[in-house]
Design a protein around this motif. Structure first.
Motif, mmCIF file in Angstrom:
data_model
loop_
_atom_site.group_PDB
_atom_site.id
_atom_site.type_symbol
_atom_site.label_atom_id
_atom_site.label_comp_id
_atom_site.label_asym_id
_atom_site.label_seq_id
_atom_site.Cartn_x
_atom_site.Cartn_y
_atom_site.Cartn_z
ATOM 1 N N LYS A 70 0.827 -1.213 0.000
ATOM 2 C CA LYS A 70 0.000 0.000 0.000
ATOM 3 C C LYS A 70 0.859 1.260 0.000
ATOM 4 C CE LYS A 70 -3.591 -0.010 2.756
ATOM 5 N NZ LYS A 70 -4.442 -0.264 3.947
ATOM 6 N N TYR A 73 1.906 1.784 -3.519
ATOM 7 C CA TYR A 73 0.759 2.181 -4.342
ATOM 8 C C TYR A 73 0.366 3.637 -4.076
ATOM 9 C CZ TYR A 73 -3.998 2.308 -6.180
ATOM 10 O OH TYR A 73 -5.131 2.663 -6.857
ATOM 11 N N ARG A 74 0.248 3.996 -2.791
ATOM 12 C CA ARG A 74 -0.123 5.377 -2.445
ATOM 13 C C ARG A 74 0.968 6.358 -2.923
ATOM 14 N NH1 ARG A 74 -5.370 4.361 -1.216
ATOM 15 N NH2 ARG A 74 -5.629 3.170 0.704
ATOM 16 N N GLN A 75 2.201 5.901 -2.879
ATOM 17 C CA GLN A 75 3.305 6.747 -3.329
ATOM 18 C C GLN A 75 3.130 7.105 -4.807
ATOM 19 O OE1 GLN A 75 7.373 5.065 -4.044
ATOM 20 N NE2 GLN A 75 7.888 6.262 -2.220
ATOM 21 N N ILE A 77 0.305 7.273 -6.441
ATOM 22 C CA ILE A 77 -0.833 8.190 -6.574
ATOM 23 C C ILE A 77 -0.410 9.620 -6.246
ATOM 24 C CG2 ILE A 77 -3.089 8.807 -5.639
ATOM 25 C CD1 ILE A 77 -3.699 5.880 -5.300
ATOM 26 N N VAL A 78 0.348 9.781 -5.155
ATOM 27 C CA VAL A 78 0.800 11.116 -4.768
ATOM 28 C C VAL A 78 1.653 11.733 -5.873
ATOM 29 C CG1 VAL A 78 2.247 12.395 -3.148
ATOM 30 C CG2 VAL A 78 0.656 10.675 -2.289
ATOM 31 N N GLN A 145 9.517 7.746 1.028
ATOM 32 C CA GLN A 145 8.209 8.375 1.088
ATOM 33 C C GLN A 145 8.216 9.702 0.329
ATOM 34 O OE1 GLN A 145 6.585 8.536 4.992
ATOM 35 N NE2 GLN A 145 6.951 6.386 5.413
ATOM 36 N N TYR A 156 -2.508 8.536 5.362
ATOM 37 C CA TYR A 156 -3.021 8.358 4.003
ATOM 38 C C TYR A 156 -2.924 6.897 3.575
ATOM 39 C CZ TYR A 156 -3.272 8.881 -1.095
ATOM 40 O OH TYR A 156 -3.598 8.759 -2.419
ATOM 41 N N VAL A 157 -1.796 6.258 3.894
ATOM 42 C CA VAL A 157 -1.611 4.847 3.541
ATOM 43 C C VAL A 157 -2.669 3.980 4.213
ATOM 44 C CG1 VAL A 157 -0.078 2.849 3.818
ATOM 45 C CG2 VAL A 157 0.850 5.055 3.074
ATOM 46 N N CYS A 159 -5.683 4.852 5.288
ATOM 47 C CA CYS A 159 -7.009 5.470 5.311
ATOM 48 C C CYS A 159 -8.143 4.464 5.131
ATOM 49 C CB CYS A 159 -7.105 6.568 4.250
ATOM 50 S SG CYS A 159 -6.950 5.958 2.544
ATOM 51 N N ASP A 160 -7.865 3.324 4.488
ATOM 52 C CA ASP A 160 -8.919 2.336 4.262
ATOM 53 C C ASP A 160 -8.741 1.096 5.132
ATOM 54 O OD1 ASP A 160 -6.640 1.348 3.152
ATOM 55 O OD2 ASP A 160 -7.474 0.971 1.162
#
Length: 248
Positions: A70, A73-75, A77-78, A145, A156-157, A159-160
């Motif tokens: 995650k 993946y989030r990295q 998106i940012v 990061q 953020y990572v 959040c779900d």
């Protein structure tokens, strides 16, 4: 995950193991969706469920594998959000510009970034130790990061973290998802958004346009004094593709 999907996946996995003549002991968490449909008999796969309420302690995926995936993946998106802002897009426009295919590519890239060492350490941390192994190591977070506060990025990572990822939707749930909400004005805004989302995407660039773009990228990276090995690999790919087209 649903029971029907789980059954389909396990049956395909069992067939693959039969073809490879391999016997597999598969550990899974004790979730309702992991119950096989009635009458399914597996030949080469034996499923062993973890005891209830122990997933966070003894399941390797929860010892750092999912979290590391995650983070990668989030990295992505940012980084894509920042690039979209540079192009003059709002965050809302950026969100609408993402396609399912692009997201799948980000998922694939994030998973490839999770190293075998991370996976092995997470299994050891969960208690899957060989005879003679030392104490299970802590899983080190080696992910670079984005340029944002660490606490903010970690939130953020995760959040779900508490969202449900299994179960079946009822007819009522489905109707609530598709039924228009709010007043007439809200409905008009929703219709406009729906039209924007379903606009036909532009055709992909042709070979000449792609090569022109690659040349521009190469010139920019040279100006920035950046390693061009990845660009060289793309040029090699274009050359091979050109050769294949000539042969056909």
């Amino acid at each position: 995950m649903t029971g029907a999907l789980w059954t389909k996946i396990i049956k395909e996995f069992d067939c693959a193991m039969v073809k490879q003549n391999r016997k597999v002991l598969l550990f899974a968490d004790n979730a309702t969706c992991h119950k096989l449909e009635e009458g399914v008999v597996l030949k080469n796969v034996n499923i062993q469920f973890f005891p209830p309420n122990t997933t966070s302690i003894i399941q390797p995926l929860d010892q750092g594998i999912i979290h590391t995936f995650k983070v990668y993946y989030r990295q992505q998106i940012v980084r894509k959000q920042l690039l979209a802002l540079e192009k003059g897009l709002t965050l809302r426009q950026f969100g609408k510009s993402l396609t399912v295919l692009e997201v799948l590519r980000m998922i694939e890239r994030a998973w490839r970034s999770v190293t075998p060492t991370t996976i092995q350490n997470c299994f050891r941390k969960a208690g899957f130790l060989k005879t003679g192994d030392d104490e299970a190591p802590e899983v080190e977070e080696m992910v670079a990061q984005p340029q944002m506060p660490e606490d903010e990025f970690n939130n953020y990572v995760n959040c779900d973290e508490h969202l449900d990822c299994s179960g079946e939707l009822t007819i009522k749930d489905i109707l609530e998802e598709v039924r228009p909400q709010g007043n007439g004005q809200d409905k008009e805004e929703e219709d406009e958004e729906e039209e924007e989302v379903h606009q036909v995407p532009p055709p992909p660039p042709n070979r000449k346009e792609a090569l022109t773009g690659l040349t521009a990228v190469q010139a920019y990276l040279e100006h920035m004094n950046v390693d061009l090995s990845n660009v060289d690999a793309l040029e090699d790919l274009f050359s091979k593709k050109s050769g294949q087209e000539l042969c056909t």
